[in-house]
Design an enzyme around this catalytic site. Structure first.
Site, PDB file in Angstrom:
ATOM      1  N   GLY A 156       0.882  -1.250   0.072  1.00 28.18           N
ATOM      2  CA  GLY A 156      -0.088   0.174  -0.279  1.00 28.18           C
ATOM      3  C   GLY A 156       0.931   1.385  -0.043  1.00 28.18           C
ATOM      4  CG  ASP A 207       1.940  -0.477 -10.524  1.00 25.57           C
ATOM      5  OD1 ASP A 207       2.088   0.343 -11.220  1.00 25.57           O
ATOM      6  OD2 ASP A 207       1.465  -0.610  -9.318  1.00 25.57           O
TER       7      ASP A 207
HETATM    8  O1  PMV Z   1      -0.624   0.649  -7.135  1.00 26.38           O
HETATM    9  P1  PMV Z   1       0.027   1.689  -7.126  1.00 26.38           P
HETATM   10  O2  PMV Z   1      -0.032   2.596  -5.959  1.00 26.38           O
HETATM   11  O3  PMV Z   1       1.360   1.890  -7.575  1.00 26.38           O
HETATM   12  O4  PMV Z   1      -0.680   2.913  -8.356  1.00 26.38           O
HETATM   13  C1  PMV Z   1      -0.785   2.525  -9.586  1.00 26.38           C
HETATM   14  C2  PMV Z   1      -0.718   3.511 -10.557  1.00 26.38           C
HETATM   15  C3  PMV Z   1      -2.118   4.209 -10.889  1.00 26.38           C
HETATM   16  O5  PMV Z   1      -1.925   4.747 -12.239  1.00 26.38           O
HETATM   17  C4  PMV Z   1      -2.708   4.861  -9.893  1.00 26.38           C
HETATM   18  C5  PMV Z   1      -2.994   3.068 -11.388  1.00 26.38           C
HETATM   19  C6  PMV Z   1      -2.774   2.287 -12.631  1.00 26.38           C
HETATM   20  O6  PMV Z   1      -3.206   1.281 -12.658  1.00 26.38           O
HETATM   21  O7  PMV Z   1      -1.925   2.793 -13.382  1.00 26.38           O
END
Ligand code: PMV
Length: 287
Positions: free
Chosen positions: A80, A129
């Site tokens: 998180g 990611d």
């Molecule tokens: O999961 P995080 O906190 O690394 O955020 C992902 C990045 C966002 O652009 C907010 C969501 C996405 O799926 O790209």
């Protein structure tokens, strides 16, 4: 028994906007998640030092099924914090399961399968990611109507300071909140996307890069995904030698990234102020 690993990530520019087809940049960091998959008799068992949530169970079952495996997760990536813990877990799990089944996966299949797992955690991930968790380095990512497109760019000589708010953000609800305010916020998302090219050009020049990161943070604040603690960490970084700083990841908690001519001095100041922090370089290549 077989295992698979994947790495954590930081989004340097373009989070949230990337969900709407704008380009974004992310880097792999030197923190890994490793998953071991082992055959057993009886229901699938999950072992994780970070705890076993209902979402984690569903993610594991979506990959290996609810029977016949022991899945052990070891992770250096806190949950998180915008450091890509769920994507690293998804990629490592898909790799470990494939290895256990004697399968060799190409990049596209690894990405597609891991994205299906990530969907259990976050609903509608853009896929950025997962691309970084699998490949590391510096990735330019764009979601297109024909599917995700990403390019591995030459890795710049860049050190990033990470300041941890200690708060957990919930990516799924933050992304859903941005969507509920769309299309009223589409101008902000477009402005974020427009920063990606200048940021990419400035990656080796912290004097030029810093103000662009701070602009990105201001736009994320307007988008409604920041948090008082994140704004305070950005201000702390700027007061202590950073040329710029922004929240990284979905927001609502998690981390702030900052660039500085003297990253170690910024970490020393953060230590003195009781703020957990570290300096990271860009980790390249699949673990
Ligand atoms: O999961 P995080 O906190 O690394 O955020 C992902 C990045 C966002 O652009 C907010 C969501 C996405 O799926 O790209």
């Amino acid at each position: 028994m077989a295992s698979g690993s994947a790495q954590g990530k930081l989004i340097v520019c373009g989070e949230h906007a990337v969900v709407y087809g704008h380009p974004a940049l992310a880097i792999g960091i030197d923190r890994l998640t490793t998953v071991t998959v082992e055959r057993t008799h009886g229901p699938t068992e999950i072992v994780s030092e970070q705890g076993v949530t209902e979402r984690l169970k569903r993610a594991v079952w979506a990959t290996v099924g609810d029977d016949s495996f022991v899945v052990t997760i070891r992770s250096q990536i806190p949950v998180g914090r915008g450091l890509g813990s769920s994507a690293a877990l998804s990629v490592a799990l898909v790799r470990a399961h494939a290895a256990c089944m004697g399968q060799v996966l190409d990049d596209e299949t690894t990405h597609a399968r891991s994205l299906a797992v990530e969907t259990v955690f976050h609903g509608t991930p853009s896929g950025i990611d997962n691309a970084v968790a699998a490949h590391g380095g510096l990735v330019r990512f764009r979601r297109t109507p024909d599917g995700p497109r990403w390019t591995q760019l030459a890795v710049p000589d860049l050190r990033v300071v990470v300041l941890d708010s200690g708060l957990e953000g919930d990516t799924g609800s933050l992304v859903a909140g941005v969507r509920s305010r769309n299309p009223a916020n589409s101008g902000i998302l477009e402005a974020i996307g427009a920063l990606t090219d200048p940021v990419q050009s400035a990656l080796e020049d912290v004097g030029a890069l810093g103000p662009l990161l701070s602009q990105n943070h201001a736009l994320l604040r307007q988008l409604g995904v920041s948090h008082d603690r994140l704004d305070a960490l950005v201000a702390f970084a700027l007061d202590n030698g950073a040329t710029g700083a922004k929240l990284a990841g979905a927001g609502g908690g998690g981390v702030v990234i900052a660039v500085s001519g003297d990253p170690n001095a910024l970490v020393a100041r953060a230590d003195a102020a009781g703020i957990p922090s570290f300096v990271t370089h860009i980790r390249t290549g699949a673990p």
